[in-house]
Design a protein around this motif. Structure first.
Motif, mmCIF file in Angstrom:
data_model
loop_
_atom_site.group_PDB
_atom_site.id
_atom_site.type_symbol
_atom_site.label_atom_id
_atom_site.label_comp_id
_atom_site.label_asym_id
_atom_site.label_seq_id
_atom_site.Cartn_x
_atom_site.Cartn_y
_atom_site.Cartn_z
ATOM 1 N N GLU A 72 0.831 -1.212 0.000
ATOM 2 C CA GLU A 72 0.000 0.000 0.000
ATOM 3 C C GLU A 72 0.865 1.261 0.000
ATOM 4 O O GLU A 72 0.578 2.219 -0.723
ATOM 5 N N THR A 73 1.924 1.250 0.801
ATOM 6 C CA THR A 73 2.828 2.399 0.835
ATOM 7 C C THR A 73 3.499 2.610 -0.511
ATOM 8 O O THR A 73 3.591 3.736 -1.017
ATOM 9 N N ASN A 89 1.076 3.888 -3.149
ATOM 10 C CA ASN A 89 0.541 5.224 -2.853
ATOM 11 C C ASN A 89 1.565 6.327 -3.092
ATOM 12 O O ASN A 89 1.316 7.496 -2.817
ATOM 13 N N HIS A 90 2.727 5.964 -3.657
ATOM 14 C CA HIS A 90 3.804 6.949 -3.841
ATOM 15 C C HIS A 90 3.402 8.072 -4.789
ATOM 16 O O HIS A 90 2.772 7.858 -5.810
ATOM 17 N N ARG A 91 3.791 9.267 -4.442
ATOM 18 C CA ARG A 91 3.690 10.445 -5.306
ATOM 19 C C ARG A 91 4.751 11.445 -4.847
ATOM 20 O O ARG A 91 5.152 11.428 -3.685
ATOM 21 N N THR A 141 -1.457 17.087 -1.188
ATOM 22 C CA THR A 141 -1.770 15.711 -1.569
ATOM 23 C C THR A 141 -2.034 15.678 -3.075
ATOM 24 O O THR A 141 -3.194 15.699 -3.523
ATOM 25 N N LYS A 163 -2.016 11.046 -8.029
ATOM 26 C CA LYS A 163 -1.008 10.092 -8.445
ATOM 27 C C LYS A 163 -0.924 10.055 -9.972
ATOM 28 O O LYS A 163 -1.934 9.941 -10.653
#
Length: 249
Positions: free
Chosen positions: A6-7, A10-12, A169, A172
């Motif tokens: 998940e980490t 979820n990268h951006r 935020t 992505k």
């Protein structure tokens, strides 16, 4: 799906951070996680330079094209390909290691080792609730970077990573189609399918930019790449790399 995946998924890139510095404990954790990465033949051909000094951060920001997040972050890490300690080993062990140290192969090892360590560092940072952004703009002027950082022979700064508490935020970015990245049993070279996949990806990227910028940007990925690669950058790099002792054999 577990928390590690998940980490990763979820990268951006984070380009705006809160005015809050990382603790020494966080910095140490990130570096130790970087050190846990795989390394070719246990060579460990990299070093990490941490920058806290706001004056140095500002200078590096200017070199990187005035990217504000190089100066304004929780901590700035610089990853270097490093064979300097191995040059010292040649003296300690009284052996001539020069041919190996100057080889293209060991230059690749140092670069790959640094990249593997850096990705571990970013994953560790993100698992701690932090954000990160890779900074290749340091390579705009590596002579000046080396002067700021007191870099010796057989060390080359490759890129920086700005890390901190995210204050944004961003969406992505969609990646290339799976079929463009993953090939089984050999490189697949059906040009028709290749172009079809790029056309589909162009539509996805154009829609992404349209939504993100409310219609101010509609560019495609292939158009973006063509415009960028049409104008070669940092063409001094070959000579700089050789000057530092790398890639000569």
């Amino acid at each position: 799906m577990n928390s590690v995946i998940e980490t990763i998924m979820n990268h951006r890139s984070i380009r705006k951070f809160e005015e809050k510095l990382l603790t020494d404990e966080q910095i140490r954790t990130i570096v130790e996680c970087a050190q846990a990465a795989s390394t070719s033949s246990f060579i460990q051909a990299y070093s990490i330079i941490g920058i806290k000094d706001p004056v140095k951060k500002q200078k590096l920001s200017e070199i990187a094209g005035n990217q504000t997040y190089v100066a304004e972050n929780g901590h700035f890490f610089i990853f270097c390909g490093d064979l300097h300690r191995h040059n010292v080993i040649s003296q300690l062990e009284e052996k001539d290691l020069s041919t190996s140290l100057k080889s293209t192969e060991k230059f690749m090892v140092a670069t790959i080792d640094a990249a593997l360590a850096a990705q571990n560092a970013v994953l560790a940072a993100e698992s701690l609730g932090l954000g990160a952004c890779y900074i290749g703009g340091l390579r705009n002027n590596l002579d000046e970077v080396c002067e700021i950082l007191n870099i010796p022979k057989f060390v080359i700064p490759l890129f920086g990573i700005a890390v901190g508490y995210p204050s944004q935020t961003p969406d992505k970015k969609p990646r290339l189609p799976f079929e463009h990245i993953y090939h089984e049993e050999g490189y697949q070279q059906d040009e028709g399918l290749f172009k079809q996949g790029l056309a589909t990806y162009n539509e996805t990227i154009s829609e992404y930019y349209t939504q993100r910028t409310k219609g101010k940007r509609t560019d495609t990925w292939t158009g973006q790449m063509a415009n960028m690669l049409e104008n070669p950058k940092r063409m001094y790099m070959k000579e700089f790399v050789k000057k530092q002792g790398f890639n000569q054999e």
